[in-house]
Design a protein around this motif. Structure first.
Motif, PDB file in Angstrom:
ATOM      1  N   SER A  82     -13.337  45.867 -31.566  1.00  0.00           N
ATOM      2  CA  SER A  82     -13.004  47.013 -30.718  1.00  0.00           C
ATOM      3  C   SER A  82     -13.992  47.075 -29.562  1.00  0.00           C
ATOM      4  N   LYS A  83     -14.217  48.266 -29.020  1.00  0.00           N
ATOM      5  CA  LYS A  83     -15.052  48.410 -27.834  1.00  0.00           C
ATOM      6  C   LYS A  83     -15.884  49.684 -27.930  1.00  0.00           C
ATOM      7  N   VAL A  84     -17.081  49.640 -27.337  1.00  0.00           N
ATOM      8  CA  VAL A  84     -17.916  50.835 -27.160  1.00  0.00           C
ATOM      9  C   VAL A  84     -18.166  50.976 -25.660  1.00  0.00           C
ATOM     10  N   ILE A  85     -17.906  52.161 -25.132  1.00  0.00           N
ATOM     11  CA  ILE A  85     -18.050  52.405 -23.693  1.00  0.00           C
ATOM     12  C   ILE A  85     -19.181  53.397 -23.448  1.00  0.00           C
ATOM     13  N   ILE A  86     -20.167  52.994 -22.641  1.00  0.00           N
ATOM     14  CA  ILE A  86     -21.267  53.877 -22.250  1.00  0.00           C
ATOM     15  C   ILE A  86     -21.075  54.240 -20.777  1.00  0.00           C
ATOM     16  N   THR A  87     -21.038  55.525 -20.486  1.00  0.00           N
ATOM     17  CA  THR A  87     -20.840  55.981 -19.112  1.00  0.00           C
ATOM     18  C   THR A  87     -22.011  56.868 -18.699  1.00  0.00           C
ATOM     19  N   VAL A 121     -30.930  51.846 -20.273  1.00  0.00           N
ATOM     20  CA  VAL A 121     -29.651  51.698 -20.979  1.00  0.00           C
ATOM     21  C   VAL A 121     -29.276  50.223 -21.101  1.00  0.00           C
ATOM     22  N   GLN A 122     -29.461  49.455 -20.049  1.00  0.00           N
ATOM     23  CA  GLN A 122     -29.147  48.023 -20.116  1.00  0.00           C
ATOM     24  C   GLN A 122     -30.015  47.300 -21.148  1.00  0.00           C
ATOM     25  N   THR A 123     -31.285  47.709 -21.247  1.00  0.00           N
ATOM     26  CA  THR A 123     -32.184  47.093 -22.230  1.00  0.00           C
ATOM     27  C   THR A 123     -31.737  47.401 -23.652  1.00  0.00           C
ATOM     28  N   ILE A 124     -31.332  48.639 -23.886  1.00  0.00           N
ATOM     29  CA  ILE A 124     -30.852  49.019 -25.220  1.00  0.00           C
ATOM     30  C   ILE A 124     -29.584  48.240 -25.569  1.00  0.00           C
ATOM     31  N   ILE A 125     -28.695  48.095 -24.594  1.00  0.00           N
ATOM     32  CA  ILE A 125     -27.461  47.334 -24.825  1.00  0.00           C
ATOM     33  C   ILE A 125     -27.790  45.892 -25.198  1.00  0.00           C
ATOM     34  N   GLU A 126     -28.715  45.275 -24.458  1.00  0.00           N
ATOM     35  CA  GLU A 126     -29.111  43.895 -24.762  1.00  0.00           C
ATOM     36  C   GLU A 126     -29.715  43.791 -26.157  1.00  0.00           C
ATOM     37  N   ALA A 127     -30.481  44.820 -26.551  1.00  0.00           N
ATOM     38  CA  ALA A 127     -31.115  44.790 -27.870  1.00  0.00           C
ATOM     39  C   ALA A 127     -30.083  44.817 -28.994  1.00  0.00           C
ATOM     40  N   PHE A 128     -28.951  45.490 -28.759  1.00  0.00           N
ATOM     41  CA  PHE A 128     -27.923  45.618 -29.799  1.00  0.00           C
ATOM     42  C   PHE A 128     -26.792  44.602 -29.629  1.00  0.00           C
ATOM     43  N   ASN A 129     -26.912  43.703 -28.651  1.00  0.00           N
ATOM     44  CA  ASN A 129     -25.828  42.752 -28.384  1.00  0.00           C
ATOM     45  C   ASN A 129     -25.522  41.849 -29.572  1.00  0.00           C
ATOM     46  N   LEU A 130     -26.575  41.403 -30.286  1.00  0.00           N
ATOM     47  CA  LEU A 130     -26.349  40.516 -31.424  1.00  0.00           C
ATOM     48  C   LEU A 130     -25.543  41.230 -32.508  1.00  0.00           C
ATOM     49  N   VAL A 131     -25.903  42.495 -32.770  1.00  0.00           N
ATOM     50  CA  VAL A 131     -25.157  43.295 -33.755  1.00  0.00           C
ATOM     51  C   VAL A 131     -23.710  43.447 -33.312  1.00  0.00           C
ATOM     52  N   ALA A 132     -23.508  43.739 -32.020  1.00  0.00           N
ATOM     53  CA  ALA A 132     -22.155  43.936 -31.501  1.00  0.00           C
ATOM     54  C   ALA A 132     -21.334  42.653 -31.597  1.00  0.00           C
ATOM     55  N   ARG A 133     -21.939  41.513 -31.253  1.00  0.00           N
ATOM     56  CA  ARG A 133     -21.204  40.238 -31.292  1.00  0.00           C
ATOM     57  C   ARG A 133     -20.782  39.884 -32.714  1.00  0.00           C
ATOM     58  N   LYS A 134     -21.654  40.175 -33.674  1.00  0.00           N
ATOM     59  CA  LYS A 134     -21.318  39.883 -35.072  1.00  0.00           C
ATOM     60  C   LYS A 134     -20.074  40.655 -35.516  1.00  0.00           C
ATOM     61  N   MET A 135     -19.863  41.832 -34.921  1.00  0.00           N
ATOM     62  CA  MET A 135     -18.710  42.660 -35.278  1.00  0.00           C
ATOM     63  C   MET A 135     -17.537  42.460 -34.320  1.00  0.00           C
ATOM     64  N   ILE A 143     -17.497  43.394 -31.226  1.00  0.00           N
ATOM     65  CA  ILE A 143     -17.377  44.615 -30.423  1.00  0.00           C
ATOM     66  C   ILE A 143     -17.942  44.377 -29.030  1.00  0.00           C
ATOM     67  N   GLU A 144     -17.186  44.743 -28.031  1.00  0.00           N
ATOM     68  CA  GLU A 144     -17.638  44.641 -26.638  1.00  0.00           C
ATOM     69  C   GLU A 144     -18.305  45.956 -26.225  1.00  0.00           C
ATOM     70  N   ILE A 145     -19.471  45.853 -25.609  1.00  0.00           N
ATOM     71  CA  ILE A 145     -20.155  47.039 -25.087  1.00  0.00           C
ATOM     72  C   ILE A 145     -19.972  47.068 -23.579  1.00  0.00           C
ATOM     73  N   GLU A 146     -19.316  48.106 -23.096  1.00  0.00           N
ATOM     74  CA  GLU A 146     -19.040  48.253 -21.665  1.00  0.00           C
ATOM     75  C   GLU A 146     -19.928  49.359 -21.099  1.00  0.00           C
ATOM     76  N   PHE A 147     -20.604  49.062 -19.999  1.00  0.00           N
ATOM     77  CA  PHE A 147     -21.508  50.033 -19.377  1.00  0.00           C
ATOM     78  C   PHE A 147     -20.983  50.410 -17.991  1.00  0.00           C
ATOM     79  N   ASN A 148     -20.583  51.665 -17.838  1.00  0.00           N
ATOM     80  CA  ASN A 148     -20.114  52.181 -16.561  1.00  0.00           C
ATOM     81  C   ASN A 148     -21.214  53.014 -15.919  1.00  0.00           C
TER      82      ASN A 148
END
Length: 299
Positions: free
Chosen positions: A189-194, A129-143, A145-150
């Motif tokens: 906005s924000k995306v939360i992964i739990t 999950v952390q690897t997938i989040i890192e892979a999409f971080n550039l897309v998220a930053r452009k928008m 959007i903060e990705i939060e991983f619980n």
């Protein structure tokens, strides 16, 4: 010549009328079935046309961007490295998106051909999950959007939790859920992964605070090639494969997916994956590769 009395004649006429009514009924049934087949064929052709149209955009647009940016880099003055770095980042983003969409297409083809089977290993799900989040971080930053991983699993080997499942399928499921959440989120906005686990089940919820999905559309989002925003000028990318692939892969793994969404308030997709019963020796990769290695045999 045989003589037929009135009673026999009436009976003969009655029998023939009944037989004709039976034939007419069968013809009506066949006609309705033919109309149904024709309707489904037209719907299928319309879906395929829409699918191909969107696929073309998803492939052609990144390629065009990559070619244009590459040409621009060749024309940049040697001392303007900041501009080069910026364009290289854009090329990476477009190439990443293209790779992601092509892999979805290839997997969709294998699913349709019935060639997808589980490939079980002991998987470090936290790292995946952390690897997938890192892979999409550039897309998220452009928008913005903060990705939060619980990570709410307290047992395992230290901070890691190993779970018997299909490594590559879990990666693609998570990638599609996160991509979907980012795609339909509002900017800034924000995306939360739990992530949680109970007994022999892994639970992962992906929550966004975006456009949301109406109750009517929730019934069709997992259908092949469906998109909720099928207008020509849609601002959202994607061709409706992501969620259908996610559902199909979960079916193969014995898992489920649930949706909780309200129009205009965002959506939460929750997947539940049972631990495989297979006896597994060794461990899979730690999830540090983005999507798949070149030598991976995925399905």
């Amino acid at each position: 010549m045989t003589n037929i009395n009135d009673r026999q004649l009436l009976k003969e006429l009655k029998d023939r009328l009944q037989e004709r009514a039976k034939f007419e009924k069968e013809v009506n049934v066949l006609t309705q079935e033919l109309q149904g087949v024709t309707k489904r064929f037209k719907e299928s052709e319309a879906l395929k046309s829409h699918f191909i149209s969107n696929i073309s955009n998803e492939i052609v647009n990144p390629f065009t961007s990559i070619l244009g940016l590459s040409k621009s880099i060749l024309q940049v003055e040697k001392n303007d490295w900041k501009k080069v770095v910026s364009m290289v980042a854009l090329i990476h983003s477009e190439a990443f998106n293209l790779d992601f969409q092509l892999r979805n297409i290839f997997v969709a083809a294998k699913i349709e051909a019935g060639e997808v089977v589980p490939n079980v290993a002991k998987v470090n799900v936290r790292n995946i999950v952390q690897t997938i989040i890192e892979a999409f971080n550039l897309v998220a930053r452009k928008m913005g959007i903060e990705i939060e991983f619980n990570y709410e699993i307290e047992y395992g080997f230290g901070k890691n939790f190993y779970f018997k499942t299909d490594n590559e399928k879990l990666k693609l499921i998570m990638s599609n859920l996160l991509n979907n959440a980012l795609k339909y989120s509002y900017k800034n906005s924000k995306v939360i992964i739990t992530m949680t686990a109970d007994e022999d089940t892994l639970n992962i919820a992906v929550q966004d605070f975006g456009t949301g999905i109406s109750e009517k559309n929730q019934k069709v989002i997992f259908e092949r090639f469906k998109r909720l925003d099928s207008g020509i000028n849609s601002i959202n990318r994607g061709h409706g494969l992501g969620l259908s692939i996610t559902k199909a892969l979960l079916d193969v793994m014995g898992g489920t997916i649930e949706i909780d969404s309200k129009k205009g308030e965002g959506s939460t997709f929750t997947v539940r994956i049972p631990e495989a019963k297979n006896v597994v020796e060794g461990f899979s990769g730690e999830g540090n590769d983005i999507f798949f290695d070149d030598e991976d045999e995925i399905f």
